[in-house]
Every structure is written in C-alpha cells, then in structure tokens.
Motif scaffolding. Structure first.
Motif, PDB file in Angstrom:
ATOM      1  N   ARG A 138      87.202  93.423  75.043  1.00  0.00           N
ATOM      2  CA  ARG A 138      87.200  92.679  73.792  1.00  0.00           C
ATOM      3  C   ARG A 138      86.399  91.393  73.958  1.00  0.00           C
ATOM      4  N   TRP A 139      85.442  91.161  73.073  1.00  0.00           N
ATOM      5  CA  TRP A 139      84.668  89.934  73.099  1.00  0.00           C
ATOM      6  C   TRP A 139      85.471  88.872  72.377  1.00  0.00           C
ATOM      7  N   ASP A 140      85.801  87.801  73.068  1.00  0.00           N
ATOM      8  CA  ASP A 140      86.623  86.765  72.444  1.00  0.00           C
ATOM      9  C   ASP A 140      85.975  85.389  72.499  1.00  0.00           C
ATOM     10  N   LEU A 141      84.665  85.356  72.627  1.00  0.00           N
ATOM     11  CA  LEU A 141      83.946  84.086  72.714  1.00  0.00           C
ATOM     12  C   LEU A 141      83.812  83.495  71.311  1.00  0.00           C
ATOM     13  N   GLY A 142      84.400  82.310  71.117  1.00  0.00           N
ATOM     14  CA  GLY A 142      84.380  81.667  69.811  1.00  0.00           C
ATOM     15  C   GLY A 142      83.232  80.682  69.662  1.00  0.00           C
ATOM     16  N   ILE A 143      83.193  80.051  68.500  1.00  0.00           N
ATOM     17  CA  ILE A 143      82.116  79.112  68.169  1.00  0.00           C
ATOM     18  C   ILE A 143      82.091  77.938  69.149  1.00  0.00           C
ATOM     19  N   GLU A 144      83.245  77.391  69.488  1.00  0.00           N
ATOM     20  CA  GLU A 144      83.292  76.259  70.422  1.00  0.00           C
ATOM     21  C   GLU A 144      82.792  76.674  71.805  1.00  0.00           C
ATOM     22  N   GLY A 145      83.152  77.873  72.240  1.00  0.00           N
ATOM     23  CA  GLY A 145      82.682  78.374  73.532  1.00  0.00           C
ATOM     24  C   GLY A 145      81.184  78.592  73.551  1.00  0.00           C
ATOM     25  N   VAL A 146      80.655  79.143  72.463  1.00  0.00           N
ATOM     26  CA  VAL A 146      79.207  79.356  72.365  1.00  0.00           C
ATOM     27  C   VAL A 146      78.479  78.015  72.335  1.00  0.00           C
ATOM     28  N   GLY A 147      79.036  77.050  71.591  1.00  0.00           N
ATOM     29  CA  GLY A 147      78.418  75.719  71.527  1.00  0.00           C
ATOM     30  C   GLY A 147      78.398  75.037  72.878  1.00  0.00           C
ATOM     31  N   LEU A 148      79.517  75.135  73.608  1.00  0.00           N
ATOM     32  CA  LEU A 148      79.570  74.536  74.948  1.00  0.00           C
ATOM     33  C   LEU A 148      78.572  75.207  75.880  1.00  0.00           C
ATOM     34  N   LEU A 149      78.497  76.535  75.827  1.00  0.00           N
ATOM     35  CA  LEU A 149      77.541  77.250  76.671  1.00  0.00           C
ATOM     36  C   LEU A 149      76.105  76.890  76.297  1.00  0.00           C
ATOM     37  N   ALA A 150      75.827  76.730  75.007  1.00  0.00           N
ATOM     38  CA  ALA A 150      74.477  76.333  74.576  1.00  0.00           C
ATOM     39  C   ALA A 150      74.130  74.938  75.095  1.00  0.00           C
ATOM     40  N   ALA A 151      75.080  74.012  75.029  1.00  0.00           N
ATOM     41  CA  ALA A 151      74.841  72.659  75.542  1.00  0.00           C
ATOM     42  C   ALA A 151      74.617  72.684  77.052  1.00  0.00           C
ATOM     43  N   MET A 152      75.428  73.461  77.757  1.00  0.00           N
ATOM     44  CA  MET A 152      75.260  73.593  79.205  1.00  0.00           C
ATOM     45  C   MET A 152      73.895  74.204  79.518  1.00  0.00           C
ATOM     46  N   SER A 153      73.468  75.179  78.710  1.00  0.00           N
ATOM     47  CA  SER A 153      72.185  75.843  78.921  1.00  0.00           C
ATOM     48  C   SER A 153      71.024  74.880  78.757  1.00  0.00           C
ATOM     49  N   LEU A 154      71.062  74.077  77.695  1.00  0.00           N
ATOM     50  CA  LEU A 154      69.989  73.108  77.480  1.00  0.00           C
ATOM     51  C   LEU A 154      69.946  72.074  78.602  1.00  0.00           C
ATOM     52  N   GLY A 155      71.107  71.585  79.006  1.00  0.00           N
ATOM     53  CA  GLY A 155      71.163  70.628  80.108  1.00  0.00           C
ATOM     54  C   GLY A 155      70.632  71.226  81.392  1.00  0.00           C
ATOM     55  N   PHE A 156      71.028  72.471  81.671  1.00  0.00           N
ATOM     56  CA  PHE A 156      70.548  73.120  82.877  1.00  0.00           C
ATOM     57  C   PHE A 156      69.043  73.352  82.808  1.00  0.00           C
ATOM     58  N   GLY A 157      68.547  73.747  81.638  1.00  0.00           N
ATOM     59  CA  GLY A 157      67.113  73.972  81.490  1.00  0.00           C
ATOM     60  C   GLY A 157      66.304  72.727  81.791  1.00  0.00           C
ATOM     61  N   LEU A 158      66.773  71.589  81.298  1.00  0.00           N
ATOM     62  CA  LEU A 158      66.070  70.328  81.550  1.00  0.00           C
ATOM     63  C   LEU A 158      66.139  69.938  83.024  1.00  0.00           C
ATOM     64  N   ILE A 159      67.294  70.109  83.635  1.00  0.00           N
ATOM     65  CA  ILE A 159      67.441  69.778  85.061  1.00  0.00           C
ATOM     66  C   ILE A 159      66.570  70.699  85.917  1.00  0.00           C
ATOM     67  N   ALA A 160      66.572  71.996  85.599  1.00  0.00           N
ATOM     68  CA  ALA A 160      65.745  72.938  86.361  1.00  0.00           C
ATOM     69  C   ALA A 160      64.265  72.606  86.213  1.00  0.00           C
ATOM     70  N   HIS A 161      63.858  72.189  85.019  1.00  0.00           N
ATOM     71  CA  HIS A 161      62.460  71.804  84.804  1.00  0.00           C
ATOM     72  C   HIS A 161      62.105  70.585  85.660  1.00  0.00           C
ATOM     73  N   LEU A 162      63.030  69.642  85.774  1.00  0.00           N
ATOM     74  CA  LEU A 162      62.788  68.477  86.625  1.00  0.00           C
ATOM     75  C   LEU A 162      62.724  68.862  88.101  1.00  0.00           C
ATOM     76  N   ILE A 163      63.544  69.827  88.501  1.00  0.00           N
ATOM     77  CA  ILE A 163      63.542  70.256  89.904  1.00  0.00           C
ATOM     78  C   ILE A 163      62.230  70.931  90.251  1.00  0.00           C
ATOM     79  N   VAL A 164      61.787  71.850  89.404  1.00  0.00           N
ATOM     80  CA  VAL A 164      60.563  72.594  89.702  1.00  0.00           C
ATOM     81  C   VAL A 164      59.348  71.681  89.610  1.00  0.00           C
ATOM     82  N   GLY A 165      59.332  70.802  88.642  1.00  0.00           N
ATOM     83  CA  GLY A 165      58.242  69.844  88.526  1.00  0.00           C
ATOM     84  C   GLY A 165      57.067  70.379  87.736  1.00  0.00           C
ATOM     85  N   LYS A 166      55.959  69.664  87.828  1.00  0.00           N
ATOM     86  CA  LYS A 166      54.756  70.030  87.085  1.00  0.00           C
ATOM     87  C   LYS A 166      54.037  71.174  87.784  1.00  0.00           C
TER      88      LYS A 166
END
Length: 109
Positions: free
Chosen positions: A2-30
């Motif tokens: 059963r999929w039980d992921l709600g709006i708050e869970g999706v929002g938190l995961l989206a925020a974590m994803s954006l934060g991780f994307g920015l951090i990973a971009h800084l790690i890899v560099g230009k």
C-alpha cells in the motif's frame, strides 16, 4: 503493498532532494553541466520514493520511526549516504579528467 506517502511526506522529500542536488553540485564542482543539481535532485527524489515505499514499504509505521506522513525519514538517509558517495566519485572523475588536460566541451578520445 500500500502506498501511503502523503503530501507532507512528498513535500519533505522534495525539499531534501533540492538541498541534496545543490550540495552534490557544489561537491562535484565546475566542469559538468550547469543542470547537474537538477539531475541529482531528481535522482534523489526517485531513489527516496523507492527506498521509502518499495524497499521499506512492508514495514508498519511503528517499526519505522520517524515516519513523516508515510515517508520513512531515516531510511531515506540511506539515499543521502549513497548519493554523497556517488558525488565524491564524480568529483574525482571530473577533476582527474581536468588534470589530464581534458577541457570541458571537447570530446574524450
């Protein structure tokens, strides 16, 4: 299952994803595409859903704490660890090519 992921869970995961994307971009560099942060964020989001809903989807809410609106929060951090490892490997590869004289935008022989 059963999929039980709600709006708050999706929002938190989206925020974590954006934060991780920015951090990973800084790690890899230009030297890589300027959209790398978005690629990392999408990969993190998809992997986070897979871990939370597929890999640990069988467990009850009591077994997975903290569970934020269906998102297995601690288990999603497995994605963070794997992603950080991948970002460090990508940094090594990108900077190794740069040291070897390869300029971004030119084909690799």
């Amino acid at each position: 299952m059963r999929w039980d992921l709600g709006i708050e869970g999706v929002g938190l995961l989206a925020a974590m994803s954006l934060g991780f994307g920015l951090i990973a971009h800084l790690i890899v560099g230009k030297g890589v595409t300027r959209w790398l942060w978005l690629i990392w964020a999408i990969a993190y989001f998809v992997a986070g859903i897979a871990v939370s809903e597929l890999w640990f989807g069988w467990a009850t809410e009591e077994q997975l704490q903290p569970n934020i609106d269906g998102l297995s929060f601690d288990e999603v951090h497995l994605v963070t660890l794997a992603g950080l490892g991948a970002a460090l490997i990508a940094r090594y590869v990108v900077h190794r090519k740069r040291r070897a004289g390869h300029r971004p935008g030119t084909p690799v022989p």
